[in-house]
Design a protein around this motif. Structure first.
Motif, PDB file in Angstrom:
ATOM      1  N   MET A 138       0.831  -1.203   0.000  1.00  0.00           N
ATOM      2  CA  MET A 138       0.000   0.000   0.000  1.00  0.00           C
ATOM      3  C   MET A 138       0.870   1.259   0.000  1.00  0.00           C
ATOM      4  O   MET A 138       1.947   1.278   0.585  1.00  0.00           O
ATOM      5  CB  MET A 138      -0.893   0.026   1.250  1.00  0.00           C
ATOM      6  N   THR A 139       0.373   2.310  -0.643  1.00  0.00           N
ATOM      7  CA  THR A 139       1.035   3.602  -0.560  1.00  0.00           C
ATOM      8  C   THR A 139       0.499   4.329   0.669  1.00  0.00           C
ATOM      9  O   THR A 139      -0.517   3.926   1.266  1.00  0.00           O
ATOM     10  CB  THR A 139       0.742   4.464  -1.809  1.00  0.00           C
ATOM     11  N   ALA A 140       1.165   5.398   1.064  1.00  0.00           N
ATOM     12  CA  ALA A 140       0.707   6.175   2.220  1.00  0.00           C
ATOM     13  C   ALA A 140      -0.698   6.729   1.965  1.00  0.00           C
ATOM     14  O   ALA A 140      -1.518   6.793   2.894  1.00  0.00           O
ATOM     15  CB  ALA A 140       1.689   7.293   2.523  1.00  0.00           C
ATOM     16  N   ASP A 141      -1.002   7.124   0.717  1.00  0.00           N
ATOM     17  CA  ASP A 141      -2.338   7.638   0.407  1.00  0.00           C
ATOM     18  C   ASP A 141      -3.398   6.545   0.559  1.00  0.00           C
ATOM     19  O   ASP A 141      -4.496   6.801   1.039  1.00  0.00           O
ATOM     20  CB  ASP A 141      -2.378   8.214  -1.004  1.00  0.00           C
ATOM     21  N   GLU A 142      -3.069   5.327   0.157  1.00  0.00           N
ATOM     22  CA  GLU A 142      -4.008   4.218   0.323  1.00  0.00           C
ATOM     23  C   GLU A 142      -4.244   3.914   1.806  1.00  0.00           C
ATOM     24  O   GLU A 142      -5.360   3.598   2.225  1.00  0.00           O
ATOM     25  CB  GLU A 142      -3.500   2.967  -0.406  1.00  0.00           C
ATOM     26  N   ILE A 143      -3.172   4.023   2.591  1.00  0.00           N
ATOM     27  CA  ILE A 143      -3.315   3.809   4.032  1.00  0.00           C
ATOM     28  C   ILE A 143      -4.209   4.891   4.634  1.00  0.00           C
ATOM     29  O   ILE A 143      -5.098   4.601   5.437  1.00  0.00           O
ATOM     30  CB  ILE A 143      -1.926   3.803   4.727  1.00  0.00           C
ATOM     31  N   ARG A 144      -3.996   6.154   4.235  1.00  0.00           N
ATOM     32  CA  ARG A 144      -4.830   7.257   4.746  1.00  0.00           C
ATOM     33  C   ARG A 144      -6.303   7.013   4.400  1.00  0.00           C
ATOM     34  O   ARG A 144      -7.184   7.239   5.203  1.00  0.00           O
ATOM     35  CB  ARG A 144      -4.377   8.585   4.155  1.00  0.00           C
ATOM     36  N   ALA A 145      -6.577   6.531   3.175  1.00  0.00           N
ATOM     37  CA  ALA A 145      -7.945   6.266   2.756  1.00  0.00           C
ATOM     38  C   ALA A 145      -8.556   5.150   3.601  1.00  0.00           C
ATOM     39  O   ALA A 145      -9.724   5.242   3.997  1.00  0.00           O
ATOM     40  CB  ALA A 145      -7.980   5.895   1.270  1.00  0.00           C
ATOM     41  N   LYS A 146      -7.799   4.126   3.889  1.00  0.00           N
ATOM     42  CA  LYS A 146      -8.311   3.023   4.693  1.00  0.00           C
ATOM     43  C   LYS A 146      -8.539   3.449   6.141  1.00  0.00           C
ATOM     44  O   LYS A 146      -9.462   2.964   6.792  1.00  0.00           O
ATOM     45  CB  LYS A 146      -7.352   1.833   4.635  1.00  0.00           C
ATOM     46  N   LEU A 147      -7.672   4.344   6.644  1.00  0.00           N
ATOM     47  CA  LEU A 147      -7.851   4.836   8.004  1.00  0.00           C
ATOM     48  C   LEU A 147      -9.079   5.717   8.130  1.00  0.00           C
ATOM     49  O   LEU A 147      -9.648   5.868   9.202  1.00  0.00           O
ATOM     50  CB  LEU A 147      -6.607   5.608   8.465  1.00  0.00           C
ATOM     51  N   GLY A 148      -9.472   6.335   7.022  1.00  0.00           N
ATOM     52  CA  GLY A 148     -10.680   7.180   6.993  1.00  0.00           C
ATOM     53  C   GLY A 148     -10.451   8.555   7.335  1.00  0.00           C
ATOM     54  O   GLY A 148     -10.072   9.328   7.947  1.00  0.00           O
TER      55      GLY A 148
END
Length: 154
Positions: A144-154
């Protein structure tokens, strides 16, 4: 008026177990710091983390007084503790020793966040991923990229 700083001492000491033996005694002795005062203060402050190796930065002043900051345990220690591992892989590149879920990576990142140079929890999670991979632990956030992680974190 602030005191003049004579030097900094960086050590890793097991929580609640500081004593005048090396490396603590000689490191403090070269600055003429009262060793017994430091060990008793350190042991009192870290008695809740008994036995866990903790980085400490001691600021020594010209008048032989000192202050110290206790940091979080090393990242590799946190990763191994989260998975109940004794050590990392004995056969690098061949033998994986564990797997961390997204939530486990987030928990370690939140615990270590005060000591990291990350802007947010997503960046801290990528740092945890890198350390986990160095100890041959796989993670859910590796691809995952950091942006994908941010999206998953909400």
């Amino acid at each position: 008026m602030s005191k003049e700083i004579k030097g900094y001492i960086k050590l890793q000491i097991p929580g609640g177990q500081a004593n005048p033996a090396p490396p603590v005694g000689p490191a403090l002795g070269q600055y003429w710091v009262p060793i017994q005062d430091f060990t008793s203060q350190f042991n009192e402050k870290t008695k809740d983390k008994m036995g866990v190796k903790l980085p400490v930065v001691i600021t020594v002043y010209e008048d032989r007084s000192f202050t110290f900051v206790v940091k979080q345990p090393p990242m590799s220690t946190l990763v191994k503790n989260k998975l109940n591992l004794k050590k990392g892989s004995g056969v690098p590149h061949k033998e994986k020793v564990g797997h961390m879920t997204f939530d486990q990576v987030r928990e370690v990142a939140e615990e270590k966040m005060p000591d990291l140079n990350a802007f947010d929890i997503a960046g801290a999670m990528k740092i945890v991923d890198g350390t986990a991979r160095a100890t041959w632990v796989t993670t859910d956030v590796h691809e995952m990229t950091a942006d994908e992680i941010r999206a998953k974190l909400g």
